[in-house]
Design a protein around this motif. Structure first.
Motif, short mmCIF file in Angstrom:
data_model
loop_
_atom_site.label_atom_id
_atom_site.label_comp_id
_atom_site.label_asym_id
_atom_site.label_seq_id
_atom_site.Cartn_x
_atom_site.Cartn_y
_atom_site.Cartn_z
N ALA A 27 -1.32 -43.17 65.58
CA ALA A 27 -2.01 -42.25 66.47
C ALA A 27 -1.60 -40.82 66.16
O ALA A 27 -0.46 -40.55 65.79
N GLY A 28 -2.53 -39.91 66.35
CA GLY A 28 -2.21 -38.49 66.27
C GLY A 28 -1.63 -38.05 67.61
O GLY A 28 -1.78 -38.74 68.62
N ILE A 29 -0.96 -36.90 67.62
CA ILE A 29 -0.35 -36.39 68.86
C ILE A 29 -0.85 -34.97 69.10
O ILE A 29 -0.93 -34.19 68.15
N VAL A 30 -1.15 -34.65 70.35
CA VAL A 30 -1.51 -33.29 70.72
C VAL A 30 -0.21 -32.52 70.97
O VAL A 30 0.54 -32.85 71.89
N LEU A 31 0.07 -31.53 70.12
CA LEU A 31 1.32 -30.77 70.20
C LEU A 31 1.04 -29.27 70.29
O LEU A 31 -0.03 -28.82 69.89
N THR A 32 2.04 -28.54 70.78
CA THR A 32 1.95 -27.08 70.77
C THR A 32 2.62 -26.58 69.48
O THR A 32 3.23 -27.36 68.75
N GLY A 33 2.54 -25.29 69.22
CA GLY A 33 3.08 -24.73 67.98
C GLY A 33 4.56 -24.91 67.82
O GLY A 33 5.05 -25.25 66.74
N THR A 34 5.33 -24.70 68.90
CA THR A 34 6.78 -24.83 68.78
C THR A 34 7.21 -26.28 68.65
O THR A 34 8.25 -26.58 68.05
N GLU A 35 6.41 -27.22 69.17
CA GLU A 35 6.75 -28.64 69.06
C GLU A 35 6.65 -29.12 67.62
O GLU A 35 7.55 -29.81 67.13
N ILE A 36 5.59 -28.76 66.93
CA ILE A 36 5.42 -29.21 65.55
C ILE A 36 6.49 -28.59 64.66
O ILE A 36 7.00 -29.22 63.73
N LYS A 37 6.90 -27.37 64.96
CA LYS A 37 7.96 -26.74 64.17
C LYS A 37 9.29 -27.47 64.36
O LYS A 37 10.04 -27.66 63.40
N SER A 38 9.58 -27.90 65.57
CA SER A 38 10.81 -28.67 65.83
C SER A 38 10.76 -30.03 65.13
O SER A 38 11.76 -30.48 64.58
N ILE A 39 9.60 -30.68 65.17
CA ILE A 39 9.46 -31.99 64.52
C ILE A 39 9.63 -31.84 63.01
O ILE A 39 10.28 -32.67 62.37
N ARG A 40 9.09 -30.78 62.44
CA ARG A 40 9.25 -30.55 60.99
C ARG A 40 10.71 -30.32 60.63
O ARG A 40 11.11 -30.54 59.50
N GLN A 41 11.52 -29.86 61.57
CA GLN A 41 12.95 -29.71 61.33
C GLN A 41 13.71 -31.01 61.60
O GLN A 41 14.91 -31.08 61.42
N GLY A 42 13.00 -32.03 62.08
CA GLY A 42 13.61 -33.33 62.34
C GLY A 42 14.30 -33.42 63.68
O GLY A 42 15.13 -34.29 63.90
N LYS A 43 13.96 -32.54 64.62
CA LYS A 43 14.65 -32.50 65.91
C LYS A 43 13.81 -33.17 67.00
O LYS A 43 13.34 -32.53 67.93
N ALA A 44 13.63 -34.47 66.84
CA ALA A 44 12.90 -35.25 67.82
C ALA A 44 13.57 -36.61 67.96
O ALA A 44 14.30 -37.05 67.08
N SER A 45 13.32 -37.28 69.09
CA SER A 45 13.93 -38.58 69.35
C SER A 45 12.94 -39.47 70.09
O SER A 45 12.22 -39.01 70.99
N LEU A 46 12.92 -40.75 69.73
CA LEU A 46 12.04 -41.72 70.37
C LEU A 46 12.80 -42.68 71.28
O LEU A 46 12.27 -43.70 71.70
N VAL A 47 14.03 -42.35 71.62
CA VAL A 47 14.84 -43.21 72.48
C VAL A 47 14.24 -43.22 73.88
O VAL A 47 13.91 -42.17 74.43
N ASP A 48 14.09 -44.39 74.47
CA ASP A 48 13.55 -44.59 75.82
C ASP A 48 12.12 -44.09 76.00
O ASP A 48 11.72 -43.71 77.09
N THR A 49 11.32 -44.08 74.94
CA THR A 49 9.93 -43.65 75.07
C THR A 49 9.04 -44.86 75.33
O THR A 49 9.35 -45.98 74.95
N PHE A 50 7.92 -44.60 75.98
CA PHE A 50 6.91 -45.62 76.19
C PHE A 50 5.57 -44.95 76.36
O PHE A 50 5.48 -43.74 76.56
N CYS A 51 4.50 -45.72 76.25
CA CYS A 51 3.14 -45.19 76.37
C CYS A 51 2.49 -45.76 77.62
O CYS A 51 2.78 -46.89 78.04
N PHE A 52 1.60 -44.98 78.21
CA PHE A 52 0.88 -45.43 79.40
C PHE A 52 -0.53 -44.86 79.39
O PHE A 52 -0.80 -43.86 78.73
N PHE A 53 -1.41 -45.53 80.13
CA PHE A 53 -2.79 -45.06 80.25
C PHE A 53 -2.96 -44.28 81.54
O PHE A 53 -2.45 -44.67 82.58
N SER A 54 -3.70 -43.17 81.45
CA SER A 54 -4.04 -42.37 82.61
C SER A 54 -5.46 -41.85 82.41
O SER A 54 -5.73 -41.12 81.46
N LYS A 55 -6.36 -42.29 83.28
CA LYS A 55 -7.77 -41.88 83.23
C LYS A 55 -8.40 -42.18 81.87
O LYS A 55 -9.13 -41.36 81.32
N GLY A 56 -8.09 -43.34 81.32
CA GLY A 56 -8.69 -43.76 80.05
C GLY A 56 -8.07 -43.13 78.82
O GLY A 56 -8.56 -43.35 77.71
#
Length: 152
Positions: A27-56
């Protein structure tokens, strides 16, 4: 050394231990400019993440993306909910799957593709029982022992 787009590969190692994956999607992710810059630096974590549906729509909750060091007052919140981009057919299939008892959607991997876009690999998963977890540990130990024996 600055990581390039090809070697950004953030995994949720705990997910494969706690869940049995039934089906996976990218899946693609809707991100802001500073978020993608942090991810490109490797500063992200998926610990305790989950997905949910809201309004389809499918959202990822609790994904930590560190604030960008050079960001100003426009910096993002580190643990905000982020929208996932999938086709309608995939969304319907996932929503049907989560209606069944015991099934959930778990993010397994976050990476940057060759076009420079952040992608999240999610899996429709069923929770493992305690004895399944013990069996996984046993298989992992057996594999490690076999590797040791063949290297000698």
């Amino acid at each position: 050394m600055k990581p390039t787009a090809s070697n950004i590969n953030i995994k949720n190692k705990r997910a494969s231990f706690d869940y049995e994956f039934i089906d996976t999607y990218t899946a693609g992710i809707v991100l802001t400019g500073t978020e993608i810059k942090s991810i490109r630096q490797g500063k992200a974590s998926l610990v305790d993440t989950f997905c949910f549906f809201s309004k389809g729509e499918l959202w990822v909750k609790n994904m930590h993306v560190a604030e960008y060091f050079y960001g100003s007052y426009n910096n993002h919140a580190a643990r905000r909910d982020r929208k996932l981009l999938l086709t309608k057919k995939e969304l319907r299939k996932l929503e049907r799957g989560t209606r069944e008892t015991g099934f959930t959607i778990v993010p397994t991997r976050l990476y940057i593709n060759e076009k420079g876009l952040a992608k999240l690999v999610i899996a429709l998963a069923k929770g493992k029982k305690q004895y399944d977890k013990r069996e996984s540990l046993k298989e992992k130990d057996d594999k490690r022992m076999m590797d040791r024996m063949f290297k000698r």
